[in-house]
Design an enzyme around this catalytic site. Structure first.
Site, PDB file in Angstrom:
ATOM      1  CG  LEU A   8      86.594 -23.292  49.814  1.00  0.00           C
ATOM      2  CD1 LEU A   8      86.001 -24.255  48.781  1.00  0.00           C
ATOM      3  CD2 LEU A   8      85.458 -22.471  50.401  1.00  0.00           C
ATOM      4  CG  ASP A  32      70.992 -13.192  38.487  1.00  0.00           C
ATOM      5  OD1 ASP A  32      70.257 -12.569  39.278  1.00  0.00           O
ATOM      6  OD2 ASP A  32      71.053 -12.924  37.271  1.00  0.00           O
ATOM      7  N   GLY A  33      69.029 -14.811  40.486  1.00  0.00           N
ATOM      8  CA  GLY A  33      67.707 -15.415  40.290  1.00  0.00           C
ATOM      9  C   GLY A  33      66.863 -15.522  41.541  1.00  0.00           C
ATOM     10  CG  ASN A  34      68.577 -15.053  45.399  1.00  0.00           C
ATOM     11  OD1 ASN A  34      68.767 -16.196  45.032  1.00  0.00           O
ATOM     12  ND2 ASN A  34      69.447 -14.374  46.131  1.00  0.00           N
ATOM     13  CB  SER A  55      77.050  -5.586  42.699  1.00  0.00           C
ATOM     14  OG  SER A  55      75.951  -4.791  42.306  1.00  0.00           O
ATOM     15  CG  HIS A  62      67.540 -11.700  48.470  1.00  0.00           C
ATOM     16  ND1 HIS A  62      68.164 -11.930  47.272  1.00  0.00           N
ATOM     17  CD2 HIS A  62      66.964 -10.471  48.354  1.00  0.00           C
ATOM     18  CE1 HIS A  62      67.975 -10.890  46.468  1.00  0.00           C
ATOM     19  NE2 HIS A  62      67.239  -9.995  47.109  1.00  0.00           N
ATOM     20  NE  ARG A 115      69.167  -5.741  43.099  1.00  0.00           N
ATOM     21  CZ  ARG A 115      69.167  -7.039  42.908  1.00  0.00           C
ATOM     22  NH1 ARG A 115      68.647  -7.839  43.822  1.00  0.00           N
ATOM     23  NH2 ARG A 115      69.675  -7.562  41.817  1.00  0.00           N
ATOM     24  CB  SER A 153      76.809  -8.501  36.425  1.00  0.00           C
ATOM     25  OG  SER A 153      75.718  -8.781  35.602  1.00  0.00           O
ATOM     26  NE  ARG A 213      74.023 -13.345  35.839  1.00  0.00           N
ATOM     27  CZ  ARG A 213      74.266 -12.051  35.979  1.00  0.00           C
ATOM     28  NH1 ARG A 213      75.429 -11.563  35.616  1.00  0.00           N
ATOM     29  NH2 ARG A 213      73.351 -11.228  36.448  1.00  0.00           N
ATOM     30  CD1 TRP A 266      63.565 -20.623  43.291  1.00  0.00           C
ATOM     31  CD2 TRP A 266      62.836 -19.508  45.098  1.00  0.00           C
ATOM     32  NE1 TRP A 266      63.235 -21.553  44.265  1.00  0.00           N
ATOM     33  CE2 TRP A 266      62.790 -20.890  45.370  1.00  0.00           C
ATOM     34  CE3 TRP A 266      62.425 -18.613  46.077  1.00  0.00           C
ATOM     35  CZ2 TRP A 266      62.346 -21.392  46.599  1.00  0.00           C
ATOM     36  CZ3 TRP A 266      61.967 -19.104  47.298  1.00  0.00           C
ATOM     37  CH2 TRP A 266      61.941 -20.485  47.549  1.00  0.00           C
TER      38      TRP A 266
HETATM   39  C1  FPP Z   1      70.872 -11.924  42.922  1.00  0.00           C
HETATM   40  O1  FPP Z   1      69.512 -12.287  42.676  1.00  0.00           O
HETATM   41  C2  FPP Z   1      71.194 -12.010  44.322  1.00  0.00           C
HETATM   42  C3  FPP Z   1      71.625 -11.001  45.140  1.00  0.00           C
HETATM   43  C4  FPP Z   1      71.810  -9.604  44.701  1.00  0.00           C
HETATM   44  C5  FPP Z   1      71.913 -11.258  46.550  1.00  0.00           C
HETATM   45  C6  FPP Z   1      72.748 -12.454  46.835  1.00  0.00           C
HETATM   46  C7  FPP Z   1      72.325 -13.053  48.097  1.00  0.00           C
HETATM   47  C8  FPP Z   1      72.122 -14.371  48.311  1.00  0.00           C
HETATM   48  C9  FPP Z   1      72.385 -15.408  47.301  1.00  0.00           C
HETATM   49  C10 FPP Z   1      71.647 -14.845  49.592  1.00  0.00           C
HETATM   50  C11 FPP Z   1      72.713 -15.655  50.264  1.00  0.00           C
HETATM   51  C12 FPP Z   1      73.137 -14.976  51.409  1.00  0.00           C
HETATM   52  C13 FPP Z   1      74.126 -14.082  51.575  1.00  0.00           C
HETATM   53  C14 FPP Z   1      73.899 -13.002  52.525  1.00  0.00           C
HETATM   54  C15 FPP Z   1      75.423 -14.153  50.890  1.00  0.00           C
HETATM   55  P1  FPP Z   1      68.533 -11.174  42.153  1.00  0.00           P
HETATM   56  O2  FPP Z   1      67.974 -10.492  43.330  1.00  0.00           O
HETATM   57  O3  FPP Z   1      69.250 -10.279  41.192  1.00  0.00           O
HETATM   58  O4  FPP Z   1      67.435 -12.012  41.417  1.00  0.00           O
HETATM   59  P2  FPP Z   1      66.650 -11.618  40.086  1.00  0.00           P
HETATM   60  O5  FPP Z   1      67.679 -11.513  38.985  1.00  0.00           O
HETATM   61  O6  FPP Z   1      65.723 -12.772  39.892  1.00  0.00           O
HETATM   62  O7  FPP Z   1      65.950 -10.327  40.329  1.00  0.00           O
END
Ligand code: FPP
Length: 255
Positions: free
Chosen positions: A140, A29-31, A74, A46, A80, A205, A197, A34
């Site tokens: 793994l 979480d947190g993309n 999810s 992402h 979104r 979640s 997380r 960021w």
């Molecule tokens: C949650 O951050 C992240 C996701 C919903 C997508 C996960 C994808 C990646 C980690 C990229 C890696 C690549 C793959 C394809 C596995 P968020 O969007 O909810 O961030 P926020 O909480 O800051 O809005």
């Protein structure tokens, strides 16, 4: 495209852990935050999350972890914006195609769990191709949870059970925890030992709820794109200090 280090990172030693979890589940979480903190659109977060995932897989291998399950998309993420959904679908495909050889070389067995309805057929194709390519690997298991949600998984299983009972293939009232677990689409996924997380949010979640009944929870403040193997190892260090009792108790009045 960014280049990644091979499995060992020069100058960084794996700590000695007193206990290593067999199965780690991660909510990456947190993309979005960021990216927005840097004045960038969410999808840039992402993109940056790909490197974090690869580094964490490498760090898990170095630590001796045998299963890693990651929440990539999810069943609730369809809410979104259409642009972000489209990006995440395309990006999942791209990451799988670009990284499958590398993961294969590392001995990683890739597995997909999630629902078929709504998920892009091209994403399913990539996931299944990665599964086929890596199915003999033993270092793994990386379970990619794409279009996954625990409640719907449990409900799907209950519906399947009612069908089996209706067809007299299963006796009513005969289900046990063990047999129910075997009917879940995640089977043979093991119980989660450590649930991590990132990004400071303290929620599960709807991720691997059945398997995480006794998981140790570790919440990291680091946003996913900044997460790396050392942050994973810090989570493992926290895990190794925990006393797991699985409902049992230890009586020690003298402390
Ligand atoms: C949650 O951050 C992240 C996701 C919903 C997508 C996960 C994808 C990646 C980690 C990229 C890696 C690549 C793959 C394809 C596995 P968020 O969007 O909810 O961030 P926020 O909480 O800051 O809005």
């Amino acid at each position: 495209m960014m280049e990644f280090q091979p499995v060992a990172k020069r100058g960084i030693k794996v700590p000695k852990f007193s206990q290593v979890p067999k199965h780690i589940a991660i909510v990456m979480d947190g993309n979005g935050r960021w990216a927005n903190k840097r004045g960038l659109p969410r999808v840039e977060g992402h993109k940056a999350g790909e490197a974090a995932l690869l580094d964490v897989v490498a760090g898990a291998i170095e630590a001796g972890v045998s299963e890693l399950s990651v929440f990539a998309f999810s069943t609730e993420n369809w809410k979104r914006s259409p642009e972000e959904v489209r990006f995440l679908m395309g990006f999942n495909k791209e990451v799988l195609r670009d990284r499958r050889d590398q993961l294969n070389n590392w001995g990683v067995k890739v597995r997909w769990v999630g629902r078929r309805p709504k998920l892009w057929a091209s994403v399913i194709d990539e996931l299944e191709e990665a599964q086929r390519m890596t199915k003999k690997n033993k270092v793994l298991t990386l379970t990619m949870c794409v279009n996954y949600g625990s409640r719907i998984e449990i409900v799907d299983t209950v519906n399947e059970i009612t069908q089996l009972v209706a067809k007299r293939k299963l006796k009513a009232g005969s289900i046990t925890e063990k047999s129910f677990g075997k009917l879940l689409s995640t089977n043979p996924l093991k119980d989660v030992d450590l649930f991590v997380r990132s990004s400071g949010e303290k929620r599960m979640s709807n991720f691997l709820l059945w398997q995480s009944a006794y998981a140790e929870l570790v919440f990291s403040e680091v946003l996913w794109p900044d997460f790396d193997r050392q942050e994973l190892w810090r989570a493992i260090e926290q895990y190794s200090t925990r006393q797991r009792r699985f409902g049992a108790a230890i009586d020690s009045p003298k402390g």
